[in-house]
Write an enzyme that holds these catalytic residues in place. Sequence first.
Site, PDB file in Angstrom:
ATOM      1  N   ASP A 122       0.836  -1.196   0.000  1.00  0.00           N
ATOM      2  CA  ASP A 122       0.000   0.000   0.000  1.00  0.00           C
ATOM      3  C   ASP A 122       0.876   1.253   0.000  1.00  0.00           C
ATOM      4  O   ASP A 122       0.369   2.369  -0.063  1.00  0.00           O
ATOM      5  CB  ASP A 122      -0.999   0.003   1.154  1.00  0.00           C
ATOM      6  CG  ASP A 122      -0.367  -0.153   2.520  1.00  0.00           C
ATOM      7  OD1 ASP A 122       0.876  -0.149   2.613  1.00  0.00           O
ATOM      8  OD2 ASP A 122      -1.120  -0.292   3.506  1.00  0.00           O
TER       9      ASP A 122
ATOM     10  N   ASP B 255      -0.883  -6.102  -0.499  1.00  0.00           N
ATOM     11  CA  ASP B 255      -1.371  -5.525   0.748  1.00  0.00           C
ATOM     12  C   ASP B 255      -2.885  -5.352   0.699  1.00  0.00           C
ATOM     13  O   ASP B 255      -3.436  -4.931  -0.329  1.00  0.00           O
ATOM     14  CB  ASP B 255      -0.747  -4.144   0.975  1.00  0.00           C
ATOM     15  CG  ASP B 255       0.493  -4.186   1.838  1.00  0.00           C
ATOM     16  OD1 ASP B 255       0.717  -5.199   2.514  1.00  0.00           O
ATOM     17  OD2 ASP B 255       1.249  -3.200   1.827  1.00  0.00           O
TER      18      ASP B 255
ATOM     19  N   LYS C 203      -1.446  -9.474   2.445  1.00  0.00           N
ATOM     20  CA  LYS C 203      -0.741  -9.071   3.668  1.00  0.00           C
ATOM     21  C   LYS C 203      -1.617  -8.139   4.486  1.00  0.00           C
ATOM     22  O   LYS C 203      -2.242  -7.225   3.932  1.00  0.00           O
ATOM     23  CB  LYS C 203       0.588  -8.382   3.345  1.00  0.00           C
ATOM     24  CG  LYS C 203       1.374  -7.956   4.595  1.00  0.00           C
ATOM     25  CD  LYS C 203       2.801  -7.564   4.274  1.00  0.00           C
ATOM     26  CE  LYS C 203       2.914  -6.182   3.688  1.00  0.00           C
ATOM     27  NZ  LYS C 203       2.499  -5.101   4.633  1.00  0.00           N
TER      28      LYS C 203
ATOM     29  N   GLU D 184      -1.848  -5.882   8.353  1.00  0.00           N
ATOM     30  CA  GLU D 184      -1.118  -5.302   9.472  1.00  0.00           C
ATOM     31  C   GLU D 184      -1.850  -5.585  10.776  1.00  0.00           C
ATOM     32  O   GLU D 184      -3.076  -5.478  10.843  1.00  0.00           O
ATOM     33  CB  GLU D 184      -0.963  -3.789   9.293  1.00  0.00           C
ATOM     34  CG  GLU D 184      -0.105  -3.396   8.101  1.00  0.00           C
ATOM     35  CD  GLU D 184       0.087  -1.891   7.987  1.00  0.00           C
ATOM     36  OE1 GLU D 184      -0.352  -1.165   8.918  1.00  0.00           O
ATOM     37  OE2 GLU D 184       0.666  -1.438   6.988  1.00  0.00           O
TER      38      GLU D 184
ATOM     39  N   GLU E 262       8.812  -4.543  10.785  1.00  0.00           N
ATOM     40  CA  GLU E 262       9.270  -3.232  10.313  1.00  0.00           C
ATOM     41  C   GLU E 262       9.723  -2.344  11.458  1.00  0.00           C
ATOM     42  O   GLU E 262       8.997  -2.123  12.422  1.00  0.00           O
ATOM     43  CB  GLU E 262       8.159  -2.527   9.521  1.00  0.00           C
ATOM     44  CG  GLU E 262       8.583  -1.166   8.991  1.00  0.00           C
ATOM     45  CD  GLU E 262       7.619  -0.554   7.994  1.00  0.00           C
ATOM     46  OE1 GLU E 262       7.891   0.565   7.521  1.00  0.00           O
ATOM     47  OE2 GLU E 262       6.590  -1.191   7.683  1.00  0.00           O
TER      48      GLU E 262
END
Length: 273
Positions: free
Chosen positions: A53, A92, A122, A124, A191
């Site tokens: 993204d 994403d 993916k 988060e 990250e």
Amino acid sequence: MAEYLSTNKKKITAPHFFEMKNSGEKISWLTAYDFTTATIVDQAGVDAILIGDSASNVMLGNQTTLPITVEEMIFHARAVARAVKHALVVCDMPFGSYQVSEEEGVRNAIRIMKETDVDAVKLEGGEEIAHMVKRIVDAGIPVCGHLGLTPQSVHKFGGYGLRAKEEAEAAKLMADAKALEEAGCFCIVLEKVPAKLAEEVTKAVSCATIGIGAGNKTDGQVLVYADMLGMNKGFKPKFLRQYANLYEIMTDAIGRYVQDVKSSDFPNESESY
């Protein structure tokens, strides 16, 4: 032709990540957002390509990843998937596509897979989305997790600084990683977390870990292709290694083209029909 420019490599799938982790083979990732770039990145030999993204920033000029929509992610992911023959392709799920409800999250994951032909999605987050991850995995879709600095939560964190520096947050990140592993993630992006913590998480989970600003003890690394190729000026975080300076190369080439057009040097006689 360089050895890594191979056209006969087998297509990488999610289960290969477990094999690579167990064998100690490091996993290379880059982003791509269009057909031409993805073709080059794939032929250069990376193991996985992420339609991040981060396209919101790199391709659309937004300040954060938040504005990009499912439709825009599908547009970019479809182009990338058409180009790739070897690498695993991960898309994403953008902000708002899975935070409202499990049903909406599963529906959007299925839509992305059906309309793009990517290999995985993916998400988060940690324990709070583990149930969502399990539902998507149960639907037959490989899922990559993402912990540490999660850009979709930038306003919650108040910026893009290092995460999990304190003991409590580090413990939470470890618990989140184990929850994502249990939910069925085949890998987890870490990250901007301390290298020591990233190493501990890598040893604690069976799925692969992919670092960005997390040291070199993770199972692999990911960077934004435009950053590592030096296509922008001013963005040089500590974790970034630039392998080229395409900003200067492209600016110089375009400048020479402009001069040649204005001087009538281009096209010359040999370039005319």
